[in-house]
Design a protein around this motif. Structure first.
Motif, PDB file in Angstrom:
ATOM      1  N   VAL A 267       0.843  -1.204   0.000  1.00  0.00           N
ATOM      2  CA  VAL A 267       0.000   0.000   0.000  1.00  0.00           C
ATOM      3  C   VAL A 267       0.879   1.255   0.000  1.00  0.00           C
ATOM      4  N   MET A 268       1.959   1.226   0.790  1.00  0.00           N
ATOM      5  CA  MET A 268       2.839   2.400   0.845  1.00  0.00           C
ATOM      6  C   MET A 268       3.472   2.662  -0.511  1.00  0.00           C
TER       7      MET A 268
ATOM      8  N   VAL B 239       4.385   6.495  -0.407  1.00  0.00           N
ATOM      9  CA  VAL B 239       4.726   6.893   0.966  1.00  0.00           C
ATOM     10  C   VAL B 239       6.146   6.409   1.308  1.00  0.00           C
ATOM     11  N   PRO B 240       6.971   7.294   1.865  1.00  0.00           N
ATOM     12  CA  PRO B 240       8.358   6.914   2.155  1.00  0.00           C
ATOM     13  C   PRO B 240       8.489   5.879   3.271  1.00  0.00           C
TER      14      PRO B 240
ATOM     15  N   THR C  92       0.202  15.179   5.099  1.00  0.00           N
ATOM     16  CA  THR C  92       0.087  15.279   3.639  1.00  0.00           C
ATOM     17  C   THR C  92       0.936  14.242   2.905  1.00  0.00           C
ATOM     18  N   THR C  93       2.070  13.834   3.496  1.00  0.00           N
ATOM     19  CA  THR C  93       2.929  12.900   2.747  1.00  0.00           C
ATOM     20  C   THR C  93       2.696  11.437   3.131  1.00  0.00           C
ATOM     21  N   ILE C  94       2.044  11.201   4.261  1.00  0.00           N
ATOM     22  CA  ILE C  94       1.897   9.811   4.715  1.00  0.00           C
ATOM     23  C   ILE C  94       0.434   9.429   4.967  1.00  0.00           C
ATOM     24  N   ALA C  95      -0.233  10.121   5.882  1.00  0.00           N
ATOM     25  CA  ALA C  95      -1.582   9.669   6.279  1.00  0.00           C
ATOM     26  C   ALA C  95      -2.592   9.823   5.150  1.00  0.00           C
ATOM     27  N   GLU C  96      -2.639  11.002   4.540  1.00  0.00           N
ATOM     28  CA  GLU C  96      -3.638  11.213   3.485  1.00  0.00           C
ATOM     29  C   GLU C  96      -3.422  10.289   2.284  1.00  0.00           C
ATOM     30  N   PRO C  97      -2.198  10.149   1.781  1.00  0.00           N
ATOM     31  CA  PRO C  97      -2.026   9.229   0.641  1.00  0.00           C
ATOM     32  C   PRO C  97      -2.424   7.780   0.964  1.00  0.00           C
ATOM     33  N   VAL C  98      -2.125   7.324   2.181  1.00  0.00           N
ATOM     34  CA  VAL C  98      -2.458   5.939   2.531  1.00  0.00           C
ATOM     35  C   VAL C  98      -3.972   5.755   2.642  1.00  0.00           C
TER      36      VAL C  98
ATOM     37  N   LYS D 259      10.266   8.654   7.528  1.00  0.00           N
ATOM     38  CA  LYS D 259       9.876   7.395   6.887  1.00  0.00           C
ATOM     39  C   LYS D 259       9.023   6.548   7.829  1.00  0.00           C
ATOM     40  N   VAL D 260       8.190   5.708   7.238  1.00  0.00           N
ATOM     41  CA  VAL D 260       7.294   4.857   8.020  1.00  0.00           C
ATOM     42  C   VAL D 260       7.999   3.560   8.382  1.00  0.00           C
ATOM     43  N   ILE D 261       7.979   3.227   9.659  1.00  0.00           N
ATOM     44  CA  ILE D 261       8.517   1.949  10.109  1.00  0.00           C
ATOM     45  C   ILE D 261       7.398   0.916  10.152  1.00  0.00           C
ATOM     46  N   GLU D 262       6.219   1.378  10.535  1.00  0.00           N
ATOM     47  CA  GLU D 262       5.058   0.482  10.577  1.00  0.00           C
ATOM     48  C   GLU D 262       3.788   1.304  10.703  1.00  0.00           C
TER      49      GLU D 262
END
Ligand code: AMP
Ligand code: GLY
Length: 423
Positions: free
Chosen positions: A109-110, A115-116, A246-252, A279-282
């Motif tokens: 999904v990322m 999403v980074p 804007t770069t992580i939550a909304e796109p996911v 960056k997202v770890i989990e």
């Protein structure tokens, strides 16, 4: 409102305490709860992972909102069943909950959402693991590709230990070998109605058992919020939160919606602030434990209204949640032997004295009533939560309080929030 909270930990106790603090009085039910929760809600003996049981209870008791605390009921499809029956539920369905339940689903999904996150290789055999370890290099990160309550991960410089960890899971399931992400970790929660998200205030969790981030990974031994050092790095909390929104939550959330599996509930972003960006770890599909215990006491707006708006698709109409300036610290008291083999059944003393320290309250994680009073029933037993004007004040209060609690063999870290005390 009549609200049913599913779960039995300190996170659920924190949710219930936040609901109780609202100006409006609610009727709160908890299943299965614990001895501490029983002081603040009506405890109901029902299986929170059984969709039919939960749905018929909610119907029979005119429940206006079901809040799912832990991941297990989500993965069991409890939210799907409730939503099908028209009962508002704060928690994603089984499909969207895979964001937490399956690391490879989350990675896919990322990637689709841009999403980074760190690079990862899915490995099915010991040879594939070895090749991936050599490709990605040390420190080595190996994860079980399923729900493991934070315990399925090894981060190590020892290649043999990484191979040994992988061997535990291979045969039954593939593992993920991940790029090591270097930098401070932040937990940031978002309320989501499937379409819109609203951020809460960030927190930092202490995952390792012992002081100095030593010892095994645990579910979390303490936390603090807010994060004063975001000022220096990002110019303040709002700038950081906007960036992650804007770069992580909304796109996911948009990606999951486009796939026909909208995420309704609490999106937990576990982040690393690397030199190459956030960056997202989990991801988790639920409130974090113990971070919730420090985030919710600072929330100014009514939690019930925010969760109901998310559950019913109206988050767009809500203002961004506001947080008090206060600092919050929580220290977890764990049983002897936690996390490998916690000793349970031991008596707890001194809780009233601890809660009498100014600014302190307790969130129960695993407590029950025994013949001699309150007893520990699991690994993480209690959270001491302290609020204060400064971190010097809140940590002093938390440690003064926890020193008053008796639990034979009990363990806790003595360095929670120490890094921010001088700020
Ligand atoms: P997880 O089960 O994915 O939450 O991982 C538990 C903990 O292991 C994280 O909170 C990190 O402290 C650490 N960890 C997991 N993945 C990585 C990674 N790729 N790089 C660095 N540390 C990691
Ligand atoms: N505090 C880590 C978690 O809730 O997964």
């Amino acid at each position: 409102m009549r609200i049913l909270v599913l779960g039995s930990g300190a996170r659920e106790h924190a949710i219930i305490l936040a609901l109780r603090q609202e100006a409006t009085e609610h009727e709160i039910f908890a299943a299965p709860g614990n001895a501490g929760i029983a002081q603040d809600a009506v405890v109901v003996a029902l299986d929170p992972t059984d969709p039919a049981q939960v749905t018929s209870y909610a119907n029979e008791h005119g429940i206006d909102l079901v809040v799912v605390g832990p991941e297990a009921p989500l993965v069991a499809g409890v939210a799907d069943e409730l939503r099908e029956r028209g009962i508002p539920v704060f928690g994603p369905g089984k499909a969207a909950a895979q964001l937490e339940g399956s690391k490879s689903f989350a990675k896919r999904v990322m990637e689709a959402a841009g999403v980074p996150t760190g690079r990862a290789v899915r490995a099915h055999t010991a040879d594939e693991v070895a090749a991936a370890l050599d490709e990605l290099g040390a420190p080595y990160v190996v994860k079980a590709d399923g729900l493991a309550a934070g315990k399925g991960v090894i981060v190590t410089d020892d290649r043999d230990a990484a191979l040994g960890h992988a061997a535990q899971y291979l045969g039954t399931a593939p593992v993920l070998v991940e790029e090591y992400l270097d930098g401070p970790e932040v937990s940031l929660f978002f309320l989501s109605d499937g379409d819109h998200v609203l951020p809460l205030s960030p927190a930092q969790d202490y995952k390792r058992l012992r002081d100095g981030d030593d010892g095994p990974n645990t579910g979390g031994m303490g936390a603090y919020s807010p994060l004063p050092w975001l000022l220096e790095r990002f110019g303040g909390e709002d700038a950081f939160v906007d960036l992650v929104t804007t770069t992580i939550a909304e796109p996911v959330v948009r990606q999951l919606d486009a796939e026909g599996t909208p995420f309704i509930g609490l999106l937990y972003a576990g982040l690393v602030l690397t030199d190459a960006g956030v960056k997202v770890i989990e991801f988790n599909a639920r409130f974090g434990d113990p971070e919730t215990q420090v985030v919710l006491p600072r929330l100014v707006d009514p939690l019930s209204e925010l969760m109901l708006a998310a559950a019913s698709g109206h988050l767009e109409d809500m203002p961004r949640p506001a947080f008090a300036e206060a600092t919050a610290v929580t220290v977890v008291l764990a049983s002897e032997g936690y996390p490998e083999a916690p000793v349970t059944g031991r008596v707890l003393t001194g809780l009233d004295d601890a809660a009498a320290v100014p600014g302190v309250h307790l969130a129960h994680a695993a407590t029950g009533r025994g013949d001699e009073g309150l007893v520990a029933t699991g690994g993480r037993v209690l959270n001491v939560v302290a609020l204060g004007t400064t971190f010097a004040e809140s940590t002093q209060r938390a440690y003064e309080a926890i020193a008053k609690i008796g639990l034979a063999g009990g363990q806790y870290r003595t360095d929670i929030a120490a890094r921010v005390v001088e700020d």
